[in-house]
Design a protein around this motif. Structure first.
Motif, PDB file in Angstrom:
ATOM      1  N   ASN A 364       0.858  -1.216   0.411  1.00  0.00           N
ATOM      2  CA  ASN A 364      -0.005  -0.426  -0.157  1.00  0.00           C
ATOM      3  C   ASN A 364       0.770   1.222  -0.040  1.00  0.00           C
ATOM      4  O   ASN A 364       0.121   2.484  -0.257  1.00  0.00           O
ATOM      5  N   VAL A 365       1.677   1.201  -0.262  1.00  0.00           N
ATOM      6  CA  VAL A 365       3.154   2.077   0.316  1.00  0.00           C
ATOM      7  C   VAL A 365       3.988   2.316  -0.711  1.00  0.00           C
ATOM      8  O   VAL A 365       4.476   0.934  -0.415  1.00  0.00           O
ATOM      9  N   LEU A 366       4.812   3.699  -1.207  1.00  0.00           N
ATOM     10  CA  LEU A 366       5.536   3.652  -1.835  1.00  0.00           C
ATOM     11  C   LEU A 366       6.908   3.420  -0.351  1.00  0.00           C
ATOM     12  O   LEU A 366       6.593   4.029   0.247  1.00  0.00           O
ATOM     13  N   PRO A 367       8.281   4.464  -1.204  1.00  0.00           N
ATOM     14  CA  PRO A 367       9.375   4.325  -0.291  1.00  0.00           C
ATOM     15  C   PRO A 367       9.327   5.783   0.344  1.00  0.00           C
ATOM     16  O   PRO A 367       8.227   6.516  -0.033  1.00  0.00           O
ATOM     17  N   GLY A 368       9.246   5.462   1.907  1.00  0.00           N
ATOM     18  CA  GLY A 368       8.889   6.867   2.586  1.00  0.00           C
ATOM     19  C   GLY A 368       7.851   6.617   3.483  1.00  0.00           C
ATOM     20  O   GLY A 368       6.810   7.669   3.755  1.00  0.00           O
ATOM     21  N   TYR A 369       7.145   5.736   2.700  1.00  0.00           N
ATOM     22  CA  TYR A 369       5.798   5.640   2.556  1.00  0.00           C
ATOM     23  C   TYR A 369       4.583   6.081   2.576  1.00  0.00           C
ATOM     24  O   TYR A 369       3.545   6.792   3.079  1.00  0.00           O
ATOM     25  N   GLN A 370       4.743   6.873   1.126  1.00  0.00           N
ATOM     26  CA  GLN A 370       3.891   7.777   0.463  1.00  0.00           C
ATOM     27  C   GLN A 370       2.384   6.437  -0.102  1.00  0.00           C
ATOM     28  O   GLN A 370       3.167   5.356  -0.037  1.00  0.00           O
ATOM     29  N   LEU A 371       1.844   7.413   0.170  1.00  0.00           N
ATOM     30  CA  LEU A 371       0.399   6.097  -0.205  1.00  0.00           C
ATOM     31  C   LEU A 371       0.940   5.432  -1.726  1.00  0.00           C
ATOM     32  O   LEU A 371       0.430   6.802  -2.372  1.00  0.00           O
ATOM     33  N   VAL A 372       0.359   4.307  -2.209  1.00  0.00           N
ATOM     34  CA  VAL A 372       0.289   4.406  -4.001  1.00  0.00           C
ATOM     35  C   VAL A 372      -1.138   4.672  -4.291  1.00  0.00           C
ATOM     36  O   VAL A 372      -1.187   5.402  -5.582  1.00  0.00           O
ATOM     37  N   ASP A 373      -1.839   5.329  -3.799  1.00  0.00           N
ATOM     38  CA  ASP A 373      -3.131   5.603  -4.240  1.00  0.00           C
ATOM     39  C   ASP A 373      -2.844   7.316  -3.187  1.00  0.00           C
ATOM     40  O   ASP A 373      -4.467   7.567  -4.386  1.00  0.00           O
ATOM     41  N   ASP A 374      -2.000   7.657  -3.499  1.00  0.00           N
ATOM     42  CA  ASP A 374      -2.498   9.415  -3.496  1.00  0.00           C
ATOM     43  C   ASP A 374      -1.364   9.301  -4.654  1.00  0.00           C
ATOM     44  O   ASP A 374       0.107   9.190  -5.294  1.00  0.00           O
ATOM     45  N   ASP A 375      -2.178  10.277  -6.032  1.00  0.00           N
ATOM     46  CA  ASP A 375      -1.486  10.438  -6.885  1.00  0.00           C
ATOM     47  C   ASP A 375      -0.350  11.269  -6.964  1.00  0.00           C
ATOM     48  O   ASP A 375       0.483  11.366  -7.953  1.00  0.00           O
ATOM     49  N   GLU A 376      -0.358  12.481  -6.351  1.00  0.00           N
ATOM     50  CA  GLU A 376       1.124  13.675  -6.427  1.00  0.00           C
ATOM     51  C   GLU A 376       2.381  12.127  -6.447  1.00  0.00           C
ATOM     52  O   GLU A 376       2.529  12.881  -6.422  1.00  0.00           O
ATOM     53  N   ALA A 377       2.053  11.926  -5.270  1.00  0.00           N
ATOM     54  CA  ALA A 377       3.118  11.035  -4.473  1.00  0.00           C
ATOM     55  C   ALA A 377       3.655   9.920  -5.622  1.00  0.00           C
ATOM     56  O   ALA A 377       4.606   9.550  -5.427  1.00  0.00           O
ATOM     57  N   ARG A 378       2.614   9.500  -6.360  1.00  0.00           N
ATOM     58  CA  ARG A 378       3.090   8.361  -7.296  1.00  0.00           C
ATOM     59  C   ARG A 378       3.638   8.804  -8.280  1.00  0.00           C
ATOM     60  O   ARG A 378       4.418   8.359  -8.967  1.00  0.00           O
ATOM     61  N   GLU A 379       2.896  10.007  -8.782  1.00  0.00           N
ATOM     62  CA  GLU A 379       3.747  10.576  -9.883  1.00  0.00           C
ATOM     63  C   GLU A 379       4.775  11.356  -9.488  1.00  0.00           C
ATOM     64  O   GLU A 379       5.296  11.448 -11.122  1.00  0.00           O
ATOM     65  N   SER A 380       4.872  11.543  -8.269  1.00  0.00           N
ATOM     66  CA  SER A 380       6.777  12.212  -8.082  1.00  0.00           C
ATOM     67  C   SER A 380       7.543  10.791  -7.836  1.00  0.00           C
ATOM     68  O   SER A 380       8.853  11.148  -8.871  1.00  0.00           O
TER      69      SER A 380
END
Length: 712
Positions: A364-380
């Motif tokens: 459910n998270v990308l590196p640094g606990y960024q949520l995979v369903d958070d568009d801004e975090a995922r795009e970065s």
């Protein structure tokens, strides 16, 4: 160069999450390594437990995998790396074509390094799935969930050093640092007690932690020996006591009204939840005298600085998230967060269980606990990686296991052994057997590897470099001593080769060593962004470390919480009994835990002569009253049973465990607790309920035979 001319290599112990520094000296022959103390190591200052001192014993063990293996007609044969790579790439291609990317699952490992887990989760997402997870799911997933949602980060709020220096009260619930984090317990926690701090231990089992605080001349230790699965009612007694005392005397400081008003939300929900709560009834359910719980509440609330330590005794329940939330409630209402000597602090069990989650090896998270369903975090992250990441969370490792042979057709396992580490182990093995494709990358032929189609021989902790993150968020470098077996490969190199063959040479999986991987990790992981290998040096850095030059934060939340509102979240919770409770057929409660001398399910520790001499086989603790009722003699072999399986173990008759409860360990393959444990899950964190299951004992059985080394 002779060994006399060489300098010892400074690295990190491969066992628990304390992150002790050790030195290793290479001998004349490859694999001939010996432990040496590292007197200036930042965490342990040269002290080491029995596991750390024996860590080099298994680097060149006779069971080491030294060649790739392919299975043909049900039997393994040695293969070339080219054959193994071609087979794996073709199967990954086929599964994606025949099914879809979500038909694959990927397991990272807390026994491997940040860089390797980072590359594995990147691999899974490039393949097209978020079905990637690690053993945090089995240990602290509920802790991570509760801490992340209520405070902001799924990790210790404080550092061991500031806790030792500033805490007046240590509230240790569901953790056993005397056994599982012995250097942290002796160097930090016990030292604080010697200097005047008080310990309140909440645990169904009397253990080495209990004994370590039985210090002559002091009465600064309480042990609240509760019944398994009653942590919420006990903490609700504590909270209700604190609220009642505050109403009686608002000036006494039982709660921190200013902190609650300025830095939290949800206090009214807690008071509403506890409005009709019966303390006497709850204490009886816990099996702890009410006056003892009330005294513990006073000691915690009246301390200048009180710190909570939590462990798997809290997290490994179907109500694990609520268990930890109630600890957070206690810290928030008393203002014990955001300064030295306070906080809610999960003690991590494995060398890199913290880092594996930090770098995104979770569904459910990308590196640094960024949520995979958070568009801004995922795009970065996509901007750095150069490909799209799936926007829906994937399956957890237990869910992947449950779906194996159904929606999951293939599985890639790096350094994990679900047959031993997951609950209801016999069913796990059956499901793995139903897979179309299973690849295992490890240092030994584990129980899981026995079911694999292809096995890749990796290198050990002493043969490769990288970083690991310890229990208090300190990122440290591990340094290689020397490679032992010529045809083994580093995990990073294996993943890089397969990724380049599957996705293309320009897909971003070829790296010139772990430092190059870490440099990319920094770009997509905000909490690691300010770190470099040079900056880590020999001391390491605590995350978050946002910008180059930052020295990291030994404690969190000084000014605000990392939540959407910036406020700490209080939420009242109610008791939920374990999903399986005693009945006429299975009248006992089974609970489990680890031993100091062994590690998880024994991959390395059971192969160590020094450690195996301490505990060569499994056992079960039985209360004297239960022993009398069953007719069990101390040292007699019994059959311990649940609805899922049975094991034969030696009975130890002891008052260390409560009447009606039996206690055993998961370390031994021939008689693992996880053949008995229940695989029901916490609804949110998806962690299994290892700590409470219904059980029964049969007497008059023969020993199971000579113990075999466990694999995990």
């Amino acid at each position: 160069m002779s060994s006399q001319d060489q300098e010892p290599v400074k690295t990190i112990c491969p066992y628990c999450g304390v992150g002790c520094g050790i030195s290793v000296m290479a001998g004349e022959e490859p694999g001939d390594m010996r432990f040496m103390p590292w007197g200036e190591a930042p965490v342990n200052e040269g002290s080491i437990c029995i596991k750390g001192g024996a860590a080099t014993e298994v680097v060149d063990h006779e069971d080491r995998l030294t060649e790739p293996l392919l299975k043909e007609d049900g039997e393994f044969r040695e293969a070339t790396w080219e054959e193994a790579y071609e087979y794996i790439v073709s199967e990954l291609d086929r599964i994606r074509e025949d099914h879809e990317p979500d038909a694959m699952g990927f397991y990272g490992s807390s026994k491997t390094m940040n860089e390797e887990n980072y590359l594995l989760q990147k691999f899974a997402r490039r393949y097209g799935t978020n079905n990637v997870d690690n053993c945090t799911r089995m240990c602290h997933a509920s802790t991570v969930w509760a801490l992340r949602t209520s405070l902001g980060a799924g990790a210790m709020t404080n550092s061991m050093a500031d806790l030792e220096e500033a805490a007046d009260v240590f509230w240790i619930q569901g953790a056993n640092p005397g056994e599982q984090h012995p250097i942290a317990n002796s160097q930090y926690f016990r030292q604080a007690v010697l200097e005047g701090a008080t310990v309140i231990q909440v645990d169904p089992h009397a253990n080495k932690t209990t004994k370590s605080f039985d210090i002559e001349g002091t009465d600064r230790h309480m042990h609240l020996q509760l019944n398994p699965g009653t942590d919420i009612p006990l903490l609700n007694v504590v909270l209700k006591t604190i609220l009642e005392k505050h109403e009686e005397d608002p000036e006494a400081g039982w709660i921190d009204e200013e902190f609650i008003a300025e830095r939290t939300e949800g206090f009214e929900h807690l008071t509403e939840t506890l409005a009709d709560f019966d303390k006497a009834e709850a204490a009886e359910e816990c099996g702890v005298p009410l006056e003892d719980i009330e005294l513990a509440a006073e000691k915690y609330a009246m301390a200048n600085n009180a710190a909570i330590f939590t462990g798997m005794g809290m997290s490994q329940h179907t109500c694990g998230v609520d268990n930890v939330q109630n600890e957070i409630n206690l810290a928030l209402v008393t203002g014990n967060l955001g300064r030295p000597g306070t906080g809610v602090n999960p003690l991590r069990g494995q060398n890199n269980v913290q880092g594996t989650s930090d770098v995104g090896a979770m569904p459910n998270v990308l590196p640094g606990y960024q949520l995979v369903d958070d568009d801004e975090a995922r795009e970065s992250v996509e901007e750095v990686w150069g490909f799209e990441v799936p926007d829906e969370p994937g399956l957890t490792n237990v869910e992947i296991s449950h779906e194996s042979g159904k929606s999951i057709h293939g599985l890639y396992v790096m350094g994990e052994n679900p047959v031993m580490s997951e609950p209801d182990g016999s069913r796990v093995a059956e499901r793995l057997e139903a897979l179309e494709f299973l690849a295992v990358q490890d240092i030994f032929l584990t129980e899981t590897a026995e079911y694999a189609d292809v096995v890749l021989p990796a290198t050990t902790w002493a043969e490769r470099g990288g970083t690991v993150t310890n229990t208090d968020r300190r990122v440290q470098r591990m340094r290689p001593v020397e490679k032992v077996h010529e045809n083994t490969k580093h995990d990073l190199d294996i993943l890089g080769e397969i990724g380049s063959r599957l996705f293309g040479e320009d897909a971003g999986f070829r790296f010139d060593g772990p430092e190059a991987v870490f440099e990319e990790l920094r770009q997509v992981c905000p909490i690691y962004h300010g770190m470099t290998y040079d900056a880590l040096g020999e001391e390491g850095l605590h995350w978050p470390c946002y910008e180059p030059g930052d020295e990291g934060d030994p404690y969190l939340y000084e000014d605000s919480f990392d939540t959407e509102s910036g406020l700490g979240q209080i939420e009242g919770v109610r008791h939920q009994p374990p999903k399986e409770v005693p009945d006429e057929e299975y009248p006992l409660i089974l609970t489990t835990a680890r031993l100091e001398e062994h590690y998880n399910t024994g991959t390395m520790s059971r192969r160590s002569p020094t450690l195996s001499r301490q505990h060569p086989e499994n056992f079960v603790d039985v209360h004297p009253n239960d022993a009398e009722r069953y007719g069990i003699e101390d040292g007699e072999y019994v059959r311990l049973k649940s609805r899922r399986g049975e094991i034969t173990v030696e009975a130890q008759v002891t008052e260390d465990i409560k009447e009606g409860v039996v206690w055993t360990t998961p370390h031994f393959a021939a008689a693992s607790a996880n053949l008995l444990t229940n695989d029901v899950l916490d609804d949110r964190a998806k962690i299994p309920e290892y700590k409470a299951a219904a059980a029964e004992i049969e007497v008059g059985v023969e020993p199971a035979g000579e113990p075999e080394p466990a694999d995990d």
